[in-house]
Design a protein around this motif. Structure first.
Motif, PDB file in Angstrom:
ATOM      1  N   SER A 236     125.510  15.674  13.633  1.00  0.00           N
ATOM      2  CA  SER A 236     125.763  15.468  12.204  1.00  0.00           C
ATOM      3  C   SER A 236     126.744  14.329  11.977  1.00  0.00           C
ATOM      4  O   SER A 236     126.560  13.480  11.097  1.00  0.00           O
ATOM      5  CB  SER A 236     126.294  16.749  11.565  1.00  0.00           C
ATOM      6  N   LEU A 237     127.802  14.304  12.785  1.00  0.00           N
ATOM      7  CA  LEU A 237     128.779  13.223  12.694  1.00  0.00           C
ATOM      8  C   LEU A 237     128.117  11.874  12.980  1.00  0.00           C
ATOM      9  O   LEU A 237     128.340  10.885  12.265  1.00  0.00           O
ATOM     10  CB  LEU A 237     129.923  13.471  13.670  1.00  0.00           C
ATOM     11  N   ALA A 238     127.272  11.838  14.006  1.00  0.00           N
ATOM     12  CA  ALA A 238     126.594  10.602  14.395  1.00  0.00           C
ATOM     13  C   ALA A 238     125.587  10.159  13.326  1.00  0.00           C
ATOM     14  O   ALA A 238     125.417   8.960  13.079  1.00  0.00           O
ATOM     15  CB  ALA A 238     125.893  10.787  15.740  1.00  0.00           C
ATOM     16  N   ILE A 239     124.914  11.118  12.689  1.00  0.00           N
ATOM     17  CA  ILE A 239     123.980  10.777  11.616  1.00  0.00           C
ATOM     18  C   ILE A 239     124.716  10.076  10.486  1.00  0.00           C
ATOM     19  O   ILE A 239     124.245   9.079   9.923  1.00  0.00           O
ATOM     20  CB  ILE A 239     123.262  12.046  11.098  1.00  0.00           C
ATOM     21  N   GLY A 240     125.905  10.583  10.135  1.00  0.00           N
ATOM     22  CA  GLY A 240     126.696   9.944   9.098  1.00  0.00           C
ATOM     23  C   GLY A 240     127.095   8.528   9.470  1.00  0.00           C
ATOM     24  O   GLY A 240     126.979   7.595   8.663  1.00  0.00           O
ATOM     25  N   LEU A 241     127.569   8.338  10.692  1.00  0.00           N
ATOM     26  CA  LEU A 241     127.959   7.006  11.148  1.00  0.00           C
ATOM     27  C   LEU A 241     126.784   6.032  11.095  1.00  0.00           C
ATOM     28  O   LEU A 241     126.905   4.918  10.576  1.00  0.00           O
ATOM     29  CB  LEU A 241     128.500   7.085  12.579  1.00  0.00           C
ATOM     30  N   ALA A 242     125.645   6.461  11.620  1.00  0.00           N
ATOM     31  CA  ALA A 242     124.495   5.563  11.726  1.00  0.00           C
ATOM     32  C   ALA A 242     123.866   5.255  10.379  1.00  0.00           C
ATOM     33  O   ALA A 242     123.280   4.178  10.185  1.00  0.00           O
ATOM     34  CB  ALA A 242     123.443   6.183  12.656  1.00  0.00           C
ATOM     35  N   SER A 243     123.994   6.181   9.424  1.00  0.00           N
ATOM     36  CA  SER A 243     123.379   5.970   8.116  1.00  0.00           C
ATOM     37  C   SER A 243     124.071   4.880   7.313  1.00  0.00           C
ATOM     38  O   SER A 243     123.549   4.452   6.274  1.00  0.00           O
ATOM     39  CB  SER A 243     123.377   7.280   7.321  1.00  0.00           C
ATOM     40  N   THR A 244     125.220   4.406   7.786  1.00  0.00           N
ATOM     41  CA  THR A 244     125.867   3.280   7.111  1.00  0.00           C
ATOM     42  C   THR A 244     125.053   1.996   7.243  1.00  0.00           C
ATOM     43  O   THR A 244     125.413   0.971   6.650  1.00  0.00           O
ATOM     44  CB  THR A 244     127.283   3.041   7.668  1.00  0.00           C
ATOM     45  N   ALA A 245     123.948   2.042   7.975  1.00  0.00           N
ATOM     46  CA  ALA A 245     123.038   0.886   8.023  1.00  0.00           C
ATOM     47  C   ALA A 245     122.621   0.462   6.619  1.00  0.00           C
ATOM     48  O   ALA A 245     122.383  -0.725   6.367  1.00  0.00           O
ATOM     49  CB  ALA A 245     121.810   1.222   8.865  1.00  0.00           C
ATOM     50  N   VAL A 246     122.531   1.437   5.691  1.00  0.00           N
ATOM     51  CA  VAL A 246     122.129   1.073   4.326  1.00  0.00           C
ATOM     52  C   VAL A 246     123.124   0.114   3.695  1.00  0.00           C
ATOM     53  O   VAL A 246     122.745  -0.761   2.900  1.00  0.00           O
ATOM     54  CB  VAL A 246     121.961   2.316   3.420  1.00  0.00           C
TER      55      VAL A 246
ATOM     56  N   LEU B 264     119.245  -2.887  13.261  1.00  0.00           N
ATOM     57  CA  LEU B 264     118.279  -2.206  14.144  1.00  0.00           C
ATOM     58  C   LEU B 264     118.993  -1.277  15.133  1.00  0.00           C
ATOM     59  O   LEU B 264     118.484  -0.191  15.444  1.00  0.00           O
ATOM     60  CB  LEU B 264     117.437  -3.244  14.898  1.00  0.00           C
ATOM     61  N   ILE B 265     120.152  -1.691  15.623  1.00  0.00           N
ATOM     62  CA  ILE B 265     120.916  -0.818  16.522  1.00  0.00           C
ATOM     63  C   ILE B 265     121.316   0.461  15.796  1.00  0.00           C
ATOM     64  O   ILE B 265     121.192   1.576  16.334  1.00  0.00           O
ATOM     65  CB  ILE B 265     122.159  -1.551  17.066  1.00  0.00           C
ATOM     66  N   MET B 266     121.779   0.322  14.558  1.00  0.00           N
ATOM     67  CA  MET B 266     122.201   1.490  13.788  1.00  0.00           C
ATOM     68  C   MET B 266     121.023   2.417  13.498  1.00  0.00           C
ATOM     69  O   MET B 266     121.161   3.651  13.534  1.00  0.00           O
ATOM     70  CB  MET B 266     122.869   1.046  12.486  1.00  0.00           C
ATOM     71  N   ILE B 267     119.866   1.852  13.218  1.00  0.00           N
ATOM     72  CA  ILE B 267     118.683   2.685  12.993  1.00  0.00           C
ATOM     73  C   ILE B 267     118.300   3.408  14.279  1.00  0.00           C
ATOM     74  O   ILE B 267     117.881   4.573  14.261  1.00  0.00           O
ATOM     75  CB  ILE B 267     117.514   1.829  12.464  1.00  0.00           C
ATOM     76  N   GLY B 268     118.460   2.738  15.432  1.00  0.00           N
ATOM     77  CA  GLY B 268     118.192   3.394  16.709  1.00  0.00           C
ATOM     78  C   GLY B 268     119.139   4.559  16.951  1.00  0.00           C
ATOM     79  O   GLY B 268     118.717   5.632  17.411  1.00  0.00           O
ATOM     80  N   VAL B 269     120.421   4.370  16.618  1.00  0.00           N
ATOM     81  CA  VAL B 269     121.395   5.463  16.764  1.00  0.00           C
ATOM     82  C   VAL B 269     121.040   6.608  15.821  1.00  0.00           C
ATOM     83  O   VAL B 269     121.134   7.785  16.193  1.00  0.00           O
ATOM     84  CB  VAL B 269     122.823   4.949  16.484  1.00  0.00           C
TER      85      VAL B 269
ATOM     86  N   LEU C  51     117.054  13.298  16.306  1.00  0.00           N
ATOM     87  CA  LEU C  51     116.359  14.062  17.352  1.00  0.00           C
ATOM     88  C   LEU C  51     117.304  15.094  17.969  1.00  0.00           C
ATOM     89  O   LEU C  51     116.909  16.243  18.211  1.00  0.00           O
ATOM     90  CB  LEU C  51     115.842  13.116  18.433  1.00  0.00           C
ATOM     91  N   ALA C  52     118.552  14.691  18.195  1.00  0.00           N
ATOM     92  CA  ALA C  52     119.532  15.620  18.756  1.00  0.00           C
ATOM     93  C   ALA C  52     119.777  16.792  17.813  1.00  0.00           C
ATOM     94  O   ALA C  52     119.880  17.947  18.249  1.00  0.00           O
ATOM     95  CB  ALA C  52     120.836  14.892  19.051  1.00  0.00           C
ATOM     96  N   ALA C  53     119.857  16.512  16.519  1.00  0.00           N
ATOM     97  CA  ALA C  53     120.060  17.585  15.544  1.00  0.00           C
ATOM     98  C   ALA C  53     118.872  18.541  15.535  1.00  0.00           C
ATOM     99  O   ALA C  53     119.039  19.767  15.520  1.00  0.00           O
ATOM    100  CB  ALA C  53     120.277  16.996  14.153  1.00  0.00           C
ATOM    101  N   GLY C  54     117.669  17.983  15.567  1.00  0.00           N
ATOM    102  CA  GLY C  54     116.475  18.820  15.555  1.00  0.00           C
ATOM    103  C   GLY C  54     116.328  19.674  16.793  1.00  0.00           C
ATOM    104  O   GLY C  54     115.773  20.777  16.740  1.00  0.00           O
ATOM    105  N   LEU C  55     116.825  19.181  17.920  1.00  0.00           N
ATOM    106  CA  LEU C  55     116.712  19.913  19.185  1.00  0.00           C
ATOM    107  C   LEU C  55     117.844  20.904  19.394  1.00  0.00           C
ATOM    108  O   LEU C  55     117.780  21.723  20.323  1.00  0.00           O
ATOM    109  CB  LEU C  55     116.695  18.925  20.357  1.00  0.00           C
TER     110      LEU C  55
END
Length: 402
Positions: A116-126, A90-95, A101-105
Motif C-alpha cells: 500500500s505504501l509503495a502504491i502511494g509512492l508510485a502513483s505520483t507518476a500522475v 515508465l519506471i514509476m509505472i513499473g513500480v 501485484l504484491a497487494a493482490g497476492l
C-alpha cells in the motif's frame, strides 16, 4: 529564486504542440494511475478481515497509501526537473505494477501494508505527467492542455471507488489489484510508444534539488497563494466526501452501498470544469474563474440545507451540491496549476510537488475533521466547517493585487 538554466519551452527535443491524441493518452494515463490511490478505500473492511488486520488498524490500509503519495510528491516528483521524464514516468509505472501485484497476492497484513505504501509512492507518476503535458504545450494553449489532462485525473479519482466496489461485489478484492496491474502494463506500453523524450537542463545534485524546494516556497508568492486557495478547497472537498456517505447511510436517507456509489458517480460530472478552466486561464480570466470556483464550493454546502433532511428534494440538492463542489474544486485546481507552471519550465515538477503536497495534507486533515465533526454535531456541524473553508479562501483572494 534564479535558475541556473534557461527555460525549456523552446527546447528542440520537445514538440511545441500537443495533438488531441497525445492529450487523450496522457489524460487516460493520469486517470488510471491515480485511481490506484482509491481502490482500497471502500474495500478496507473486507481486506482487513482477509489479511488478519485488527479492526482498530483498518485505517492503515488507506493511511499508508496516502503517506506514500505525500512522500512521493516531495521526494520523487521533483526528479522530473532532473531526470529524463519519459524514462522516469515508465519506471514509476513499473513500480506501481509490481506493488499492485504484491497487494493482490498478499494474505497477511505486513506485505499488504508495505504494498500500500509503495502504491502511494508510485502513483505520483500522475504528477509527473501533468507538468510534462504543460512542457509539451505552447504557452497560448497550456491552460487548455493542462485542463484536459486534469479532467482525466479527476474522473479517475471519482470512478475508482464505485468501480472497485462493483468488482469486489461479484468476485474478490484481490482481482481489483490484479486488474489494475494489467492496466498499468498497458498504460506503460502505450506511453513508451507515444511519449517523446524530455531531458531537463537543470544540473543539481539530488540533495540540492530537494533543498531548493524550500527556497522556491519562500520566494514564489504565486505558489504560496495558489497553494492556500487549493488547500481550503480540497479540505472542504474531503469534508464533504468523508461525511456525505455517512449521512446517506444514516436513518434519514437509508441508502444502500449501491445507492451511495451512484451518488458518488454523480460527482464525476464536476470534471467538466477542467477544460473550461484551462480555456479561461489561457484567456487571462484566471482570477474571476478562481472566485467562481471558490463560491461554488460554499454554495454546495449551503444548498444541502434547503429541504427537510431525508426528503427526495434533500437528496436531489445534495447530489447537485456534489456536482457543484467537484466543479468548483476542479476549476481552482486547473487555474492554479496553469499559474504555477508559468513560473518556469525548469521548475515545474518541484512547483507541482510543493503545490500538491500542501493541499493533499489539507485533504487528510479534512477527512479527520469531517469525521469528528459529524460525530459531534452531525451534518450541520460538518457542513458549517466545509462552508467556512472557501470563505477563508475568498477572504485571502480579496488581498490579491490586480
Amino acid at each position: 529564486m534564479t535558475s541556473n538554466t534557461a527555460t525549456l519551452d523552446d527546447a528542440p527535443a520537445v514538440p511545441t504542440a500537443m495533438s488531441p491524441a497525445m492529450t487523450f493518452v496522457m489524460a487516460l494515463a493520469c486517470g488510471l494511475i491515480v485511481a490506484n490511490l482509491y481502490y482500497a478505500q471502500p474495500l478496507a473492511g473486507p481486506i482487513a478481515a482477509s489479511i488478519g488486520l485488527p479492526a482498530h488498524a483498518t485505517g492503515l490500509i488507506v493511511t499508508l497509501t496516502q503517506i506514500g503519495y505525500g512522500l512521493g510528491l516531495l521526494l520523487i516528483v521533483p526528479l522530473g526537473d532532473l531526470l529524463e521524464n519519459r524514462r522516469l514516468i515508465l519506471i514509476m509505472i513499473g513500480v506501481a505494477t509490481l506493488s499492485l501485484l504484491a497487494a493482490g497476492l498478499s494474505s497477511s497484513a505486513v506485505p499488504f501494508l508495505a504494498a500500500s505504501l509503495a502504491i502511494g509512492l508510485a502513483s505520483t507518476a500522475v504528477q509527473m505527467i501533468v507538468p510534462f503535458a504543460a512542457n509539451l504545450a505552447p504557452d497560448s494553449h497550456r491552460g487548455r492542455v493542462v485542463g484536459n489532462v486534469v479532467s482525466g485525473l479527476m474522473i479517475g479519482i471519482m470512478m475508482a471507488r464505485p468501480v472497485s466496489s462493483f468488482i469486489a461485489e461479484f468476485t474478490s478484492w484481490h482481482l481489483v489489484f490484479f486488474l489494475s496491474a494489467g492496466v498499468m502494463i498497458l498504460i506503460g506500453l502505450t506511453l513508451a510508444l507515444r511519449l517523446p523524450q524530455r531531458m531537463p537542463q537543470t544540473r543539481l545534485s539530488y540533495p540540492a534539488l530537494i533543498g531548493s524546494m524550500v527556497e522556491l516556497y519562500r520566494t514564489q508568492p504565486v505558489l504560496r497563494r495558489r497553494a492556500f486557495y487549493q488547500t481550503m478547497q480540497f479540505t472542504a472537498f474531503s469534508v464533504f466526501w468523508t461525511v456525505t456517505p455517512l449521512v446517506l447511510a444514516g436513518p434519514a436517507f437509508q441508502l444502500s452501498q449501491a445507492g451511495i456509489a451512484l451518488f458518488a458517480l454523480a460527482g464525476v460530472a464536476g470534471a467538466i470544469a477542467s477544460p473550461i478552466a484551462g480555456r479561461l486561464a489561457d484567456r487571462d480570466l484566471g482570477k474571476p474563474a478562481t472566485l467562481f470556483g471558490v463560491a461554488l464550493v460554499a454554495v454546495a454546502f449551503l444548498m444541502t440545507h434547503l429541504a427537510p433532511e431525508g426528503s427526495t428534494a434533500a437528496l436531489a440538492l445534495m447530489t447537485l451540491g456534489a456536482i457543484l463542489l467537484d466543479f468548483g474544486v476542479t476549476m481552482t485546481l486547473v487555474i492554479s496549476q496553469r499559474a504555477i507552471y508559468g513560473l518556469g519550465a525548469d521548475l515545474r515538477n518541484r512547483l507541482n510537488g510543493l503545490f500538491m503536497a500542501t493541499f493533499f495534507l489539507g485533504g487528510a486533515v479534512g477527512s479527520a475533521v469531517g469525521a469528528w465533526a459529524f460525530a459531534e454535531g452531525g451534518w450541520l456541524f460538518a457542513s458549517a466547517i466545509g462552508t467556512v473553508l472557501p470563505v477563508l479562501a475568498f477572504g485571502y483572494f480579496l488581498t490579491e493585487k490586480r
